[in-house]
Design an enzyme around this catalytic site. Structure first.
Site, PDB file in Angstrom:
ATOM      1  N   GLY A  13       0.868  -1.200   0.058  1.00 33.85           N
ATOM      2  CA  GLY A  13       0.136   0.061  -0.014  1.00 33.85           C
ATOM      3  C   GLY A  13       0.907   1.272  -0.070  1.00 33.85           C
ATOM      4  N   SER A  14       2.015   1.399  -0.402  1.00 35.75           N
ATOM      5  CA  SER A  14       2.978   2.454  -0.476  1.00 35.75           C
ATOM      6  C   SER A  14       2.252   3.434  -1.568  1.00 35.75           C
ATOM      7  CB  SER A  14       4.279   2.060  -0.973  1.00 35.75           C
ATOM      8  OG  SER A  14       4.503   1.538  -2.028  1.00 35.75           O
ATOM      9  N   HIS A 110       0.761   1.916 -13.372  1.00 36.41           N
ATOM     10  CA  HIS A 110       1.423   0.576 -13.891  1.00 36.41           C
ATOM     11  C   HIS A 110       2.897   0.825 -14.038  1.00 36.41           C
ATOM     12  CE1 HIS A 110       1.625  -3.159 -16.361  1.00 36.41           C
ATOM     13  NE2 HIS A 110       2.484  -2.456 -17.161  1.00 36.41           N
ATOM     14  N   LEU A 145      -6.804  -4.296 -20.870  1.00 34.06           N
ATOM     15  CA  LEU A 145      -5.919  -4.349 -19.740  1.00 34.06           C
ATOM     16  C   LEU A 145      -4.732  -3.269 -20.231  1.00 34.06           C
ATOM     17  CD1 LEU A 145      -4.387  -5.968 -17.359  1.00 34.06           C
ATOM     18  CD2 LEU A 145      -3.297  -7.285 -19.163  1.00 34.06           C
ATOM     19  N   ASP A 146      -4.527  -2.454 -18.791  1.00 31.68           N
ATOM     20  CA  ASP A 146      -3.290  -1.425 -19.180  1.00 31.68           C
ATOM     21  C   ASP A 146      -3.568  -0.546 -20.238  1.00 31.68           C
ATOM     22  OD1 ASP A 146      -2.591  -2.480 -16.577  1.00 31.68           O
ATOM     23  OD2 ASP A 146      -1.055  -3.775 -17.398  1.00 31.68           O
ATOM     24  N   GLU A 175       6.352   6.738  -8.782  1.00 27.85           N
ATOM     25  CA  GLU A 175       5.089   6.184  -8.786  1.00 27.85           C
ATOM     26  C   GLU A 175       4.405   7.032  -7.643  1.00 27.85           C
ATOM     27  OE1 GLU A 175       4.303   1.972  -8.259  1.00 27.85           O
ATOM     28  OE2 GLU A 175       6.101   1.614  -9.498  1.00 27.85           O
TER      29      GLU A 175
HETATM   30  C1  GRF Z   1       4.606  -1.192  -7.431  1.00 23.89           C
HETATM   31  O1  GRF Z   1       5.754  -2.140  -8.083  1.00 23.89           O
HETATM   32  C2  GRF Z   1       3.742  -1.179  -8.423  1.00 23.89           C
HETATM   33  O2  GRF Z   1       3.909  -0.596  -9.617  1.00 23.89           O
HETATM   34  C3  GRF Z   1       2.886  -2.382  -8.126  1.00 23.89           C
HETATM   35  O3  GRF Z   1       2.920  -2.698  -7.026  1.00 23.89           O
HETATM   36  C4  GRF Z   1       4.169  -2.089  -6.543  1.00 23.89           C
HETATM   37  C5  GRF Z   1       3.785  -1.180  -5.441  1.00 23.89           C
HETATM   38  O4  GRF Z   1       2.913  -1.751  -4.498  1.00 23.89           O
HETATM   39  N1  GRF Z   1       1.885  -2.770  -8.917  1.00 23.89           N
HETATM   40  P1  GRF Z   1       2.346  -0.898  -3.292  1.00 23.89           P
HETATM   41  O5  GRF Z   1       1.801   0.362  -3.834  1.00 23.89           O
HETATM   42  O6  GRF Z   1       3.383  -0.517  -2.261  1.00 23.89           O
HETATM   43  O7  GRF Z   1       1.211  -1.701  -2.571  1.00 23.89           O
END
Ligand code: GRF
Length: 198
Positions: A13-14, A110, A145-146, A175
């Protein structure tokens, strides 16, 4: 009026937390729920600590019945009436039928420079292709998809010797920067692309 944002996760969940932390002050949105298909996903505890309603809908309990799982997710979303749904590290492929119900209201992040490398193992695929650049993309979710309209991209340079783990570590902070920027703009009706990185 403040827009309600539901966030779907599967893991740590980052990305979800980067969105949540940004939804403050003059931000046009506030989080209304975090839903995970993985009951012990670390992100659920983080969201709960941030005072956000959480829900686990374990896809495994639905066996091969993808439709029943999606109906449960859809019903849970409808119950909190989100204006926008953000997929943030949500690792289940959603059917075109499900996505059609949220058309124009759902975003995804993504880890590739779409349209390159839809699906999984994006970092390794970029290395294997000998690419000079890699990165991440936030896009609208459509039935493909994507494949929906791109709302933002962040680009990094692939250095000689970079492994897939190196690239994942390099891309992740982008991200976290890109998704909140795009959400703010999307919620204000802006669809032009956000560009970050090199
Ligand atoms: C990242 O690599 C994202 O691109 C992928 O999941 C990872 C991050 O997961 N789809 P989170 O947001 O920390 O749960």
């Amino acid at each position: 009026m403040t827009k309600r944002v539901a966030i779907l996760i599967s893991g740590g969940g980052s990305n979800m937390m980067s969105l949540v932390k940004d939804m403050n002050g003059d931000h046009p949105c506030r989080p209304c729920i975090v839903i995970s298909n993985v009951p012990d996903a670390g992100g659920l505890a983080k969201a709960a600590s941030a005072g956000i309603a959480t829900l686990a809908i374990d896809h495994k309990q639905f066996g091969k019945d993808r439709g029943a799982f999606e109906d449960a997710v859809h019903d849970a979303l409808v119950a909190v009436a989100p204006d926008i749904v953000c997929l943030a590290g949500f690792m289940r492929i959603l059917s075109p039928e499900f996505m059609a119900k949220w058309d124009g209201r759902m975003l995804n992040i993504h880890p590739s420079l779409l349209p390159k490398y839809r699906g999984l193992h994006t970092h390794q695929r970029a290395i294997d292709a000998g690419d000079e650049y890699h990165g991440c993309t936030v896009h609208e979710v459509t039935a493909e998809l994507d494949g929906g309209p791109i709302l933002g991209q962040a680009r990094i340079v692939i250095a000689a010797g970079d492994t897939a783990d190196d690239l994942a570590a390099k891309v992740l902070p982008f991200e976290h920067a890109l998704y909140p920027k795009v959400l703010r703009r999307f919620a204000s009706g802006k669809r032009d692309q956000v560009v970050l990185g090199v």
